[in-house]
Design a protein around this motif. Structure first.
Motif, mmCIF file in Angstrom:
data_model
loop_
_atom_site.group_PDB
_atom_site.id
_atom_site.type_symbol
_atom_site.label_atom_id
_atom_site.label_comp_id
_atom_site.label_asym_id
_atom_site.label_seq_id
_atom_site.Cartn_x
_atom_site.Cartn_y
_atom_site.Cartn_z
ATOM 1 N N GLY A 197 0.797 -1.217 0.000
ATOM 2 C CA GLY A 197 0.000 0.000 0.000
ATOM 3 C C GLY A 197 0.830 1.268 0.000
ATOM 4 O O GLY A 197 0.443 2.272 -0.613
ATOM 5 N N LEU A 198 1.982 1.252 0.668
ATOM 6 C CA LEU A 198 2.837 2.439 0.695
ATOM 7 C C LEU A 198 3.404 2.740 -0.688
ATOM 8 O O LEU A 198 3.513 3.900 -1.088
ATOM 9 C CB LEU A 198 3.972 2.248 1.703
ATOM 10 N N ARG A 199 3.753 1.695 -1.429
ATOM 11 C CA ARG A 199 4.277 1.909 -2.788
ATOM 12 C C ARG A 199 3.180 2.489 -3.684
ATOM 13 O O ARG A 199 3.440 3.386 -4.497
ATOM 14 C CB ARG A 199 4.790 0.585 -3.347
ATOM 15 N N ALA A 200 1.963 1.983 -3.524
ATOM 16 C CA ALA A 200 0.858 2.504 -4.322
ATOM 17 C C ALA A 200 0.650 3.993 -4.048
ATOM 18 O O ALA A 200 0.409 4.784 -4.976
ATOM 19 C CB ALA A 200 -0.417 1.720 -4.023
ATOM 20 N N ALA A 201 0.757 4.377 -2.783
ATOM 21 C CA ALA A 201 0.608 5.794 -2.441
ATOM 22 C C ALA A 201 1.717 6.626 -3.061
ATOM 23 O O ALA A 201 1.474 7.708 -3.623
ATOM 24 C CB ALA A 201 0.607 5.959 -0.927
ATOM 25 N N LEU A 202 2.954 6.129 -2.986
ATOM 26 C CA LEU A 202 4.090 6.862 -3.561
ATOM 27 C C LEU A 202 3.955 7.018 -5.074
ATOM 28 O O LEU A 202 4.231 8.088 -5.623
ATOM 29 C CB LEU A 202 5.396 6.128 -3.218
ATOM 30 N N GLY A 204 1.250 7.070 -6.714
ATOM 31 C CA GLY A 204 0.182 8.029 -6.959
ATOM 32 C C GLY A 204 0.678 9.458 -6.868
ATOM 33 O O GLY A 204 0.328 10.311 -7.698
ATOM 34 N N PHE A 205 1.502 9.747 -5.863
ATOM 35 C CA PHE A 205 2.085 11.080 -5.727
ATOM 36 C C PHE A 205 2.974 11.409 -6.935
ATOM 37 O O PHE A 205 2.930 12.521 -7.470
ATOM 38 C CB PHE A 205 2.921 11.170 -4.450
ATOM 39 N N ALA A 206 3.786 10.435 -7.340
ATOM 40 C CA ALA A 206 4.697 10.665 -8.464
ATOM 41 C C ALA A 206 3.935 10.884 -9.763
ATOM 42 O O ALA A 206 4.266 11.793 -10.545
ATOM 43 C CB ALA A 206 5.658 9.477 -8.595
ATOM 44 N N ASP A 207 2.914 10.065 -10.009
ATOM 45 C CA ASP A 207 2.125 10.214 -11.232
ATOM 46 C C ASP A 207 1.457 11.586 -11.282
ATOM 47 O O ASP A 207 1.405 12.236 -12.341
ATOM 48 C CB ASP A 207 1.064 9.117 -11.306
ATOM 49 N N ALA A 208 0.931 12.030 -10.133
ATOM 50 C CA ALA A 208 0.261 13.331 -10.092
ATOM 51 C C ALA A 208 1.225 14.469 -10.413
ATOM 52 O O ALA A 208 0.827 15.498 -10.961
ATOM 53 C CB ALA A 208 -0.371 13.548 -8.716
ATOM 54 N N ALA A 209 2.509 14.276 -10.083
ATOM 55 C CA ALA A 209 3.524 15.304 -10.350
ATOM 56 C C ALA A 209 4.220 15.089 -11.689
ATOM 57 O O ALA A 209 5.124 15.861 -12.043
ATOM 58 C CB ALA A 209 4.555 15.317 -9.225
ATOM 59 N N VAL A 263 1.685 12.895 2.119
ATOM 60 C CA VAL A 263 0.983 12.568 3.360
ATOM 61 C C VAL A 263 0.125 11.323 3.158
ATOM 62 O O VAL A 263 -0.615 11.216 2.178
ATOM 63 C CB VAL A 263 0.083 13.739 3.817
ATOM 64 N N ARG A 264 0.240 10.409 4.105
ATOM 65 C CA ARG A 264 -0.669 9.262 4.107
ATOM 66 C C ARG A 264 -1.704 9.469 5.207
ATOM 67 O O ARG A 264 -1.426 10.061 6.253
ATOM 68 C CB ARG A 264 0.076 7.945 4.325
ATOM 69 N N HIS A 265 -2.911 8.952 4.953
ATOM 70 C CA HIS A 265 -4.009 9.110 5.887
ATOM 71 C C HIS A 265 -4.318 7.753 6.511
ATOM 72 O O HIS A 265 -4.739 6.824 5.818
ATOM 73 C CB HIS A 265 -5.237 9.675 5.171
ATOM 74 N N LEU A 266 -4.107 7.636 7.818
ATOM 75 C CA LEU A 266 -4.421 6.411 8.540
ATOM 76 C C LEU A 266 -5.824 6.509 9.113
ATOM 77 O O LEU A 266 -6.206 7.533 9.682
ATOM 78 C CB LEU A 266 -3.420 6.184 9.670
ATOM 79 N N VAL A 267 -6.599 5.434 8.943
ATOM 80 C CA VAL A 267 -7.960 5.388 9.471
ATOM 81 C C VAL A 267 -8.173 4.082 10.213
ATOM 82 O O VAL A 267 -7.513 3.071 9.935
ATOM 83 C CB VAL A 267 -9.013 5.533 8.352
ATOM 84 N N ALA A 268 -9.090 4.102 11.176
ATOM 85 C CA ALA A 268 -9.506 2.884 11.863
ATOM 86 C C ALA A 268 -10.801 2.424 11.218
ATOM 87 O O ALA A 268 -11.774 3.187 11.159
ATOM 88 C CB ALA A 268 -9.715 3.154 13.352
ATOM 89 N N VAL A 269 -10.825 1.197 10.709
ATOM 90 C CA VAL A 269 -11.999 0.697 10.002
ATOM 91 C C VAL A 269 -12.696 -0.387 10.813
ATOM 92 O O VAL A 269 -12.060 -1.182 11.510
ATOM 93 C CB VAL A 269 -11.631 0.153 8.607
ATOM 94 N N SER A 270 -14.011 -0.405 10.715
ATOM 95 C CA SER A 270 -14.833 -1.425 11.350
ATOM 96 C C SER A 270 -16.046 -1.673 10.465
ATOM 97 O O SER A 270 -16.342 -0.887 9.552
ATOM 98 C CB SER A 270 -15.268 -0.988 12.752
#
Length: 296
Positions: A197-202, A204-209, A263-270
Motif C-alpha cells: 500500500g505504501l508503494r501505491a501511495a508513492l 500516486g504522488f509521483a504520477d500526479a507530479a 501525506v498518508r491518511h491512517l484510518v480505523a476501520v470497522s
C-alpha cells in the motif's frame, strides 16, 4: 449444535492447530477434539483434515466459518458489554495493523493494554491494508488501522495524517534537509513492491507530479529496507513511523519532502453492521493514543 461447539470450531479454524486452539480456549486438547468430532458427526461432514501441518479446513469448514463468525462475534460483543458493566473488562480482541505501525508502536501499546486489561486476550494481525480491510469485512478482525484506500465500504474514523520522509544513511552523499519530490525521484531508491500500500501511495504522488521514481531495489519488509539504506548508498521514501527508532538513534537521517509534501491518511476501520466489541475498542483506543503520541 451448541454455542460451545461453534466457539471451539471457530477458534480451531483460526489457529489451525489443536494445541494452539486449546491454549487460547484454556481447555485440554481432548475436550476440544471431542467437541469438534461431535460437530462433524452431527453435520455428517468432515470439517478438518488432520495432517503433520496441523488441522486443514475443508470447503464445508470454510463455509461454516463465514456464516458463524459474525454470530459468534456479536455474542462476544454482548457478553463483553455485560461484563464491563459489572466490573473488569474481559474477552478477546482481534485487531489488524500494517507493518509500518506494528513494528514500532505495538510493543509499548501492548504492555500498557495488558496491564490495564489483564482479562482480555489479544490477536494482532500484521498485513497489507487491503488484506486487513478484507479481514474486517469478513468478520475475521474486529477492527483495523489501515492506509485509507480510495474506495471503502467499511466505517472509517480518522487516526493520523503522517508525512513521508526521504531517508538516507551515513554513507549516502549529502542531501539537504528539505528536498522536492522531483529531487528525491532522481536518487536511487529502495522501495516496497507494487503490492504494498505504501508503494501505491508513492506512485500516486509521483504520477500526479508527472515524475518517475528511480527504484533500483524492491523489498516488502520495511525493517529490511531500513537496513539496506543504513548500510549502503541507497535512499528510501517511507512514513516517519516506519523509521522512527533508526532516526532517533542517528542510524538514518530524515529529509523533509516539500513541493509537494507526501501525506498518508491512517484510518480505523470497522464493519458498519457489527459494532466493535468493547475489548477490541479498548485496544484500538490504546493503539491510536500511542500512535498519535509518537507522531507528536
Amino acid at each position: 449444535m451448541d454455542y460451545r461447539q461453534i466457539q471451539y470450531f471457530v477458534v480451531l479454524y483460526e489457529e489451525g492447530s489443536v494445541t494452539r486452539a486449546a491454549h487460547r480456549l484454556n481447555i485440554v486438547q481432548p475436550a476440544l477434539s471431542m467437541q469438534v468430532a461431535r460437530l462433524e458427526e452431527e453435520l455428517a461432514r468432515q470439517l478438518f483434515v488432520r495432517s503433520n501441518r496441523g488441522m486443514i479446513p475443508t470447503t464445508h469448514a470454510t463455509q461454516m466459518y463465514g456464516r458463524f463468525l459474525p454470530i459468534l462475534a456479536e455474542f462476544e460483543r454482548a457478553r463483553a458489554e455485560l461484563l464491563e458493566t459489572g466490573g473488569a473488562l474481559s474477552g478477546h480482541a482481534r485487531i489488524g495493523l500494517p507493518a509500518s505501525i506494528a513494528q514500532d508502536v505495538l510493543p509499548a501499546a501492548m504492555v500498557e493494554f495488558s496491564q490495564r486489561f489483564p482479562g482480555v486476550t489479544v490477536s494482532v494481525t500484521e498485513a497489507y491494508s487491503e488484506v486487513l480491510v478484507q479481514g474486517v469485512t469478513s468478520g475475521q478482525l474486529d477492527a483495523a488501522i489501515v492506509n485509507k484506500p480510495r474506495r471503502l465500504t467499511l466505517q472509517a474514523a480518522p487516526v493520523l495524517d503522517e508525512e513521508f520522509v526521504l531517508a538516507t544513511g551515513p554513507r549516502h552523499a549529502r542531501v539537504p534537509a528539505k528536498v522536492t519530490l522531483r529531487e528525491a525521484s532522481r536518487l536511487k531508491l529502495v522501495l516496497p513492491t507494487r503490492q504494498h500500500g505504501l508503494r501505491a501511495a508513492l506512485e500516486g504522488f509521483a504520477d500526479a507530479a508527472g515524475l518517475h521514481l528511480e527504484c533500483v531495489m524492491e523489498i516488502d519488509s520495511l525493517p529490511a529496507i531500513a537496513q539496506v539504506v543504513e548500510q549502503g548508498e541507497l535512499a528510501t521514501l517511507l512514513p516517519r513511523t516506519a523509521l522512527r527508532s533508526r532516526l532517533a538513534d542517528g542510524r538514518l537521517r530524515a529529509h523533509r519532502l516539500v513541493r509537494p509534501a507526501l501525506v498518508r491518511h491512517l484510518v480505523a476501520v470497522s464493519h458498519p453492521r457489527r459494532p466493535v466489541p468493547p475489548p477490541a475498542a479498548s485496544l484500538l483506543e490504546v493503539l491510536v493514543r500511542h500512535l498519535r503520541a509518537k507522531d507528536g
